[in-house]
Design a protein around this motif. Structure first.
Motif, mmCIF file in Angstrom:
data_model
loop_
_atom_site.group_PDB
_atom_site.id
_atom_site.type_symbol
_atom_site.label_atom_id
_atom_site.label_comp_id
_atom_site.label_asym_id
_atom_site.label_seq_id
_atom_site.Cartn_x
_atom_site.Cartn_y
_atom_site.Cartn_z
ATOM 1 N N SER A 353 0.840 -1.191 0.000
ATOM 2 C CA SER A 353 0.000 0.000 0.000
ATOM 3 C C SER A 353 0.877 1.243 0.000
ATOM 4 O O SER A 353 1.999 1.216 0.497
ATOM 5 C CB SER A 353 -0.946 0.027 1.206
ATOM 6 O OG SER A 353 -0.231 0.212 2.404
ATOM 7 N N SER A 430 3.640 0.768 2.634
ATOM 8 C CA SER A 430 3.793 -0.399 3.501
ATOM 9 C C SER A 430 4.066 -1.630 2.646
ATOM 10 O O SER A 430 3.375 -1.866 1.652
ATOM 11 C CB SER A 430 2.513 -0.612 4.315
ATOM 12 O OG SER A 430 2.532 -1.892 4.929
ATOM 13 N N SER A 432 3.510 -4.523 3.623
ATOM 14 C CA SER A 432 2.442 -5.492 3.875
ATOM 15 C C SER A 432 1.151 -4.748 4.177
ATOM 16 O O SER A 432 0.943 -4.262 5.281
ATOM 17 C CB SER A 432 2.783 -6.427 5.024
ATOM 18 O OG SER A 432 1.733 -7.382 5.146
ATOM 19 N N ALA A 433 0.305 -4.655 3.173
ATOM 20 C CA ALA A 433 -0.948 -3.923 3.349
ATOM 21 C C ALA A 433 -1.969 -4.773 4.084
ATOM 22 O O ALA A 433 -2.617 -4.316 5.017
ATOM 23 C CB ALA A 433 -1.496 -3.492 1.998
ATOM 24 N N GLU A 434 -2.119 -6.023 3.633
ATOM 25 C CA GLU A 434 -3.182 -6.872 4.167
ATOM 26 C C GLU A 434 -2.662 -8.133 4.854
ATOM 27 O O GLU A 434 -3.248 -8.611 5.809
ATOM 28 C CB GLU A 434 -4.094 -7.348 3.028
ATOM 29 C CG GLU A 434 -4.885 -6.262 2.364
ATOM 30 C CD GLU A 434 -6.008 -6.848 1.521
ATOM 31 O OE1 GLU A 434 -7.162 -6.436 1.735
ATOM 32 O OE2 GLU A 434 -5.755 -7.699 0.649
ATOM 33 N N HIS A 435 -1.596 -8.729 4.326
ATOM 34 C CA HIS A 435 -1.267 -10.104 4.674
ATOM 35 C C HIS A 435 -0.451 -10.281 5.949
ATOM 36 O O HIS A 435 -0.325 -11.390 6.438
ATOM 37 C CB HIS A 435 -0.539 -10.782 3.502
ATOM 38 C CG HIS A 435 -1.363 -10.855 2.246
ATOM 39 N ND1 HIS A 435 -0.828 -11.076 1.013
ATOM 40 C CD2 HIS A 435 -2.698 -10.709 2.042
ATOM 41 C CE1 HIS A 435 -1.799 -11.070 0.098
ATOM 42 N NE2 HIS A 435 -2.938 -10.846 0.699
#
Lengths: 482, 482
Positions: A353, A430, A432-435
């Motif tokens: 992101s 970022s 890692s946006a979701e995981h």
């Protein structure tokens, strides 16, 4: 390996129903669903109550046995796979799968950690509500895992990630004490917010045993449109226009490039081109109204907003789904993107992101930079533009076929990963946006995060889990062993 | 007291503009605004940049000098008052008062910690947006303090507390490192969420130097109604009805008892009875629409929803403000409640929350129980029913006048405080809904919080502020000195 005496102690605490030692039953839970991470575990603990979890955690602390909490085992980053040395036990929350309370009046569902997301969807629907978070793994992902990874999905634009939907939490802490914060309080300023700390902590600070989750009114009327645009910058301008015109009823805004759509149409059976004009980029837009919404219907709102967008030159061509079946068909295109991309051969997949205004530049410039830096690769992205979150893929050079692609990944994968992540960080984004971080992103998290934050992460881990027994090897890049 | 050498070191780091040593200028900042807490400080540090804050924090760490961060000094719980022994310096963020960026397109304002809330309101309004959080102290409360106390106010029902409005944060940690999390990312799952930990930490873990704050569309159309009801249970049924009928456009729902209204009408000049019928309880309801909202206007929606509520027997009498002036007059009644209550003589004031469904029972039963247990007292409550948060007051017996009341508080205040807080905890509520712990609620927080949570709070404090220099004596009930 775990000593026989220690296993016997767990057997005594867990009882015959609470410990699985049959390796045939254990095997499916030792590997992540993408087959990237494999671990070993002598047994799976299957508690049926919070008290049982607490007793097992105390036993683990006494015998210094690490525990790997597991729900649906659908982590994208190896977050639920036990370590390879067999030193840990799996603690499965799947047997704690009751919905303790469903309160449509208060728009609240109190769920145990093992409740599967699609079951929660059905239970909410049965009382005229919905739980507004969904994702591909909804048939296996559990509430405990969704909370512990602060899961996202396709409805974040309007409803936020899990963090925005968790109103209360119950968890067992590493010392075996139970944190009872399950009461849903809209305002509560008593000390540091443990709930917020446990959300997204990937089971490294506490084992979430239950959560109070916010429900919203059921969808009474929806409209889904497929829109052709020139580029991501125009897609963003279109998103801003739709939000300005329609307000928060815009629930989904996804973008996809023409080449990704081409892959989908070529490999996914039963799919067809949603609009006639060939455009370089596409947006999928959903507008949802609940029963309380006065005024025009969803279709009419979508038409009006797209018509004025067309006048402003923000749309090349558009189709509004004329039926629920067509709406589903539009969404199926989007949901097949990962599968269709995978069919193109070996690739690096990023879940990143950046600030939303930067997103168009990222999608175009970083793809170009990546292809220039690694000749023969092709980079593409699709995903949640409204959240500043896209799935960015770098496909290995096609020359050499699948084997050649795998060889390229083996020799250049790490370099390319660093190259892309460096761009993300340069744009204040970022990696890692979701995981989450899990084990897969641990090294890059350590490399790219400011010392202040890494230091705080380590200090918090040491403070709350001094023996380092909760989900070891995940999320926390350890300088020194805890 | 602070040694002259140490003060000289701060002088060198802060420069002539960065350190106030004139006791006349310091005096107003040594006491909280209600005059309940008084401290001493040899100087006030007034940094003008994040780098300057970091340098001052490093100096403090080197010389082991505690720092008390301060914004508008409007804490309700003594959260910004220095310790009485003069061991600490005040770190005032008021000179860091620029709005770094105002981005209406992205609905974002990036503010330094010293920006005053009402200035932010004006700046947002100037670009066609609003910052949807307001409270009585808006003319002095600052962004840093609002973030650090997770402030609430009258718009939480729709927009949430500060936690829901902070999209990014910049802070200086106790070791002098700068945490740069100012970029607004809607999705970011990299490790433990430091932002969430700093929100509401009352300056005990980090000094917030700036925040990215979410804006929402300006109000284009509003309707305000005053409604007479029988009791809080009926008020809650009315709230549910309004939400069902109108959805999230219901922005405020406040309740107030007839006796409190009576106090207001008798002591606040220019106030008048809003409805003709005498009813035991009252609700104040606000409906707000932005420019993107299609369909009927706010007035029309309010009328329709109240008409159907009337048919369902949820309303005794109601008046919808016919003009903006009348709407303001309705709100003035609600906003004068604290002042009018204060004029009734010495009282204990509680800021509590319970699950919303439990609220009516709390308001009625606990008031009765309190009056029975402490003869001569009168208990009443008013506030944010939609948030499960009321301000609950127990007035000392009137016999003996103000002096007698003060004497009663001195002899029975602690008992009565424990009595009320015990009821709150028995109902799974919070003894601090909005105001935080500060120093005022430290003992009750320690007494009434589960060991798991107190243990975690202490461990986190020790981990991030091992020298115990950030806002000592606030929020963290220390078993042993850190």
């Amino acid at each position: 390996m775990i000593a026989p005496d220690t296993l016997a102690a767990f057997r005594a605490v867990a009882g015959p129903r609470g410990l699985i030692e049959d390796q045939d039953l254990i095997a499916p839970w030792l590997e992540d669903w993408r087959g990237k991470f494999h671990g070993e575990a002598a047994a799976i603990l299957t508690p049926r109550s919070t008290q049982e979890v607490a007793a097992m955690v105390r036993c683990a602390a006494e015998h210094r046995v690490p525990l790997v909490p597991q729900g649906g085992n659908s982590s994208m980053v190896g977050g639920a796979t036990p370590p390879a040395d067999g030193s840990a036990l799996i603690l499965s929350l799947r047997a704690m799968n009751s919905i303790r309370r469903m309160d449509p009046e208060a728009n609240l569902a109190v769920c145990e950690a093992g409740v599967i997301l699609s079951h929660l969807h059905e239970a909410a629907q049965a009382v005229g509500r919905r739980f507004p978070l969904s994702l591909g793994a909804k048939g296996s992902a559990t509430v405990g895992g969704l909370v512990s990874t602060n899961a996202g999905g396709t409805q974040v634009l309007r409803h936020g990630t899990m963090r925005a939907l968790v109103e209360g939490i119950e968890a067992v802490l590493p010392d075996g004490s139970i944190h009872d914060g399950i009461a849903a309080l809209k305002k509560d300023n008593r000390g540091y917010d443990l709930k917020q700390l446990l959300i997204g902590a990937e089971g490294t600070l506490g084992i979430v045993t239950a959560a109070s989750l916010r429900l919203v009114p059921a969808i009474a009327d929806r409209a889904v449109a497929w829109v052709g645009v020139n580029d991501p910058a125009q897609a963003l301008a279109l998103l801003r226009h739709m939000e300005q015109q329609l307000g928060p009823v815009v629930e989904g805004f996804e973008v996809i490039a023409a080449d990704t759509l081409g892959f989908i149409l070529s490999v996914i059976p039963g799919t067809r081109q949603p609009i006639d004009t060939l455009t370089p980029w596409h947006a999928l837009i959903e507008v949802d109204l609940d029963a309380a919404t006065d005024g025009p219907g969803a279709q009419q709102r979508m038409e009006a907003a797209l018509a004025s967008a067309f006048e402003k030159g923000l749309v090349i061509d558009a189709a509004i789904a004329a039926s629920e079946a067509q709406a589903e068909a539009f969404w199926k295109l989007r949901e097949s993107a990962s599968e269709a991309e995978r069919a193109q051969g070996p690739a690096l997949q990023f879940d990143i992101s950046v600030p939303i205004a930067t997103m168009p530049r990222f999608m175009v410039d970083v793809a170009a930079a990546c292809e220039a830096r690694f000749p023969g690769t092709t980079a593409s992205s699709f995903g949640h533009l409204g959240d500043g979150n896209v799935h960015f893929h770098v496909r290995a050079p096609r020359a050499g076929g699948t084997e050649g692609g795998k060889a390229w990944l083996a020799s250049h994968g790490e370099d390319a990963t660093r190259f892309v992540n460096d761009q993300v960080v340069a744009m204040n984004g970022s990696i890692s946006a979701e995981h989450g971080i899990g084990q897969m992103k641990l090294a890059e998290f350590a490399r790219l995060t400011e010392p202040a934050q890494i230091g705080a992460v380590r200090a918090i881990k040491r403070a709350l889990d001094p023996l380092g027994l909760f989900n070891p090897g995940k999320l926390v890049p350890l300088a020194t062993p805890v």
